[in-house]
Design an enzyme around this catalytic site. Sequence first.
Site, mmCIF file in Angstrom:
data_model
loop_
_atom_site.group_PDB
_atom_site.id
_atom_site.type_symbol
_atom_site.label_atom_id
_atom_site.label_comp_id
_atom_site.label_asym_id
_atom_site.label_seq_id
_atom_site.Cartn_x
_atom_site.Cartn_y
_atom_site.Cartn_z
ATOM 1 N N SER A 12 -1.631 -4.629 -2.072
ATOM 2 C CA SER A 12 -0.174 -4.688 -2.262
ATOM 3 C C SER A 12 0.338 -3.253 -2.345
ATOM 4 O O SER A 12 -0.162 -2.460 -3.144
ATOM 5 C CB SER A 12 0.172 -5.488 -3.519
ATOM 6 O OG SER A 12 -0.540 -5.017 -4.629
ATOM 7 N N LEU A 13 1.334 -2.936 -1.520
ATOM 8 C CA LEU A 13 1.793 -1.546 -1.396
ATOM 9 C C LEU A 13 3.251 -1.389 -1.808
ATOM 10 O O LEU A 13 3.949 -0.492 -1.329
ATOM 11 C CB LEU A 13 1.590 -1.077 0.057
ATOM 12 C CG LEU A 13 0.149 -1.165 0.592
ATOM 13 C CD1 LEU A 13 0.095 -0.792 2.069
ATOM 14 C CD2 LEU A 13 -0.786 -0.270 -0.211
ATOM 15 N N GLY A 14 3.740 -2.252 -2.682
ATOM 16 C CA GLY A 14 5.115 -2.139 -3.184
ATOM 17 C C GLY A 14 6.123 -2.207 -2.045
ATOM 18 O O GLY A 14 6.061 -3.089 -1.184
ATOM 19 N N ALA A 15 7.027 -1.218 -2.035
ATOM 20 C CA ALA A 15 8.086 -1.224 -1.008
ATOM 21 C C ALA A 15 7.517 -1.056 0.399
ATOM 22 O O ALA A 15 8.214 -1.298 1.389
ATOM 23 C CB ALA A 15 9.074 -0.101 -1.302
ATOM 24 N N ASP A 16 6.248 -0.626 0.501
ATOM 25 C CA ASP A 16 5.625 -0.484 1.827
ATOM 26 C C ASP A 16 4.955 -1.765 2.290
ATOM 27 O O ASP A 16 4.233 -1.762 3.299
ATOM 28 C CB ASP A 16 4.602 0.664 1.820
ATOM 29 C CG ASP A 16 5.282 2.008 1.659
ATOM 30 O OD1 ASP A 16 6.420 2.152 2.166
ATOM 31 O OD2 ASP A 16 4.716 2.888 0.998
ATOM 32 N N GLY A 17 5.115 -2.855 1.572
ATOM 33 C CA GLY A 17 4.621 -4.139 2.045
ATOM 34 C C GLY A 17 3.194 -4.426 1.612
ATOM 35 O O GLY A 17 2.810 -4.131 0.470
ATOM 36 N N GLY A 40 2.046 -8.448 -7.922
ATOM 37 C CA GLY A 40 0.703 -8.559 -7.333
ATOM 38 C C GLY A 40 0.162 -9.972 -7.469
ATOM 39 O O GLY A 40 -0.484 -10.501 -6.553
ATOM 40 N N ASP A 41 0.411 -10.595 -8.622
ATOM 41 C CA ASP A 41 -0.066 -11.975 -8.842
ATOM 42 C C ASP A 41 0.620 -12.914 -7.850
ATOM 43 O O ASP A 41 0.012 -13.857 -7.323
ATOM 44 C CB ASP A 41 0.260 -12.442 -10.268
ATOM 45 C CG ASP A 41 -0.107 -11.413 -11.309
ATOM 46 O OD1 ASP A 41 -1.012 -10.599 -11.022
ATOM 47 O OD2 ASP A 41 0.514 -11.389 -12.386
HETATM 48 O O1 LIG Z 1 -3.523 -5.891 -18.970
HETATM 49 P P1 LIG Z 1 -3.770 -6.640 -17.685
HETATM 50 O O2 LIG Z 1 -4.595 -7.862 -17.922
HETATM 51 O O3 LIG Z 1 -4.282 -5.774 -16.586
HETATM 52 O O4 LIG Z 1 -2.374 -7.114 -17.140
HETATM 53 C C1 LIG Z 1 -1.622 -8.035 -17.891
HETATM 54 C C2 LIG Z 1 -0.255 -8.157 -17.316
HETATM 55 O O5 LIG Z 1 0.433 -6.900 -17.314
HETATM 56 O O6 LIG Z 1 -0.361 -8.577 -15.970
HETATM 57 C C3 LIG Z 1 0.631 -9.529 -15.667
HETATM 58 C C4 LIG Z 1 1.436 -9.061 -14.490
HETATM 59 O O7 LIG Z 1 0.619 -8.855 -13.384
HETATM 60 C C5 LIG Z 1 1.433 -9.740 -16.921
HETATM 61 O O8 LIG Z 1 1.690 -11.111 -17.064
HETATM 62 C C6 LIG Z 1 0.575 -9.209 -18.030
HETATM 63 O O9 LIG Z 1 1.275 -8.701 -19.119
#
Ligand SMILES: O=P(O)(O)OC[C@@]1(O)O[C@H](CO)[C@@H](O)[C@@H]1O
Length: 317
Positions: A229-234, A260-261
């Site tokens: 995942s590259l943010g604004a770069d897609g 990213g999720d």
């Molecule tokens: O501390 P980690 O586990 O790397 O990231 C946790 C976290 O920042 O990731 C999610 C967003 O991607 C949030 O829901 C959560 O607070």
Amino acid sequence: MTRGTGAGTGIPAHADVLTVTMNPAVDHTLTVEEPLREGAVARTDDAQFDAGGKGINVSQYLTALGVEAPATGFLGGPFGRMIADALDDDGVARDFVEIDGRTRLNTTVLSPDGEYKINHNGPVVDGADVDALVERVRDRDPDRLVVAGSLPRGIGADTVDRLAEAGPWETAVDMGGAFLDRFDGSYLVCKPNRAELAEATGREIETLEDAASAAAELRERGYRYVLASLGADGALLVSDSGAVHARALPVDVVDTVGAGDAMLSGFLAGLARGESTEDALRTAVVVAARVVSVSGTSVPAFDDVFASRERVTVARV
Ligand SMILES: O=P(O)(O)OC[C@@]1(O)O[C@H](CO)[C@@H](O)[C@@H]1O
């Protein structure tokens, strides 16, 4: 009503996708009208609490996208109960191992001068908790497993390999760059951002070509796909047929938490629907664009996500 943090109702006997969040968090998002000043109390009416942690977010996004994706991992304490209740309320099936420690609270401050995020390292988890988690995963026997987010204290990369190797499932990982070259197993996909890709490979990444060759190097370490995942770069997808880049969609960004999720969820949803990998990449970009347009890790409307993927331009790198 307060319910337990372990198993919820409606957990399916077999899961298409099962997510593992070993270090969940309540995401506390505060919006302030003035930049923070040292020594001054900032006040706001605008506070939001979401069930979070990367795997939990993936479960929420996938469920909203129509892919059954129960969540497991470790939960404990009052924030653990808040997360369990929120998942029940949102119809996301859950089957967590209850731990003695306290699930953490992570805070994001949205200020006119930027986005600030503070993540707690989380509780300590012991070997018996890990054994119980491996059993939960075996019980659900998923087609695909997603292991995402940081690891709580007491756990190392070997636990991720153990989960991946405990059954015949394909495993996706979304973890910090330092971990991505430490696994011994074979994985379906990893989803680094630019900084994680740089950290995992020890390379500087400035151009798209830099990102593509770093992702190709990382892929050799045991991943069928690297989705960067590259943010604004897609986004960039590297597989055995080379590298494909997808442009980001224009969007008013509220905050980037969960982007990213969302991208990983869109990619997995596309694969679950039998889309080609290029189309799954397009879907990933659309889902990420929707999520950055809402605050915190709340789930946006995903109505016409799959139809919108035609708006995403992809090209070979
Ligand atoms: O501390 P980690 O586990 O790397 O990231 C946790 C976290 O920042 O990731 C999610 C967003 O991607 C949030 O829901 C959560 O607070």
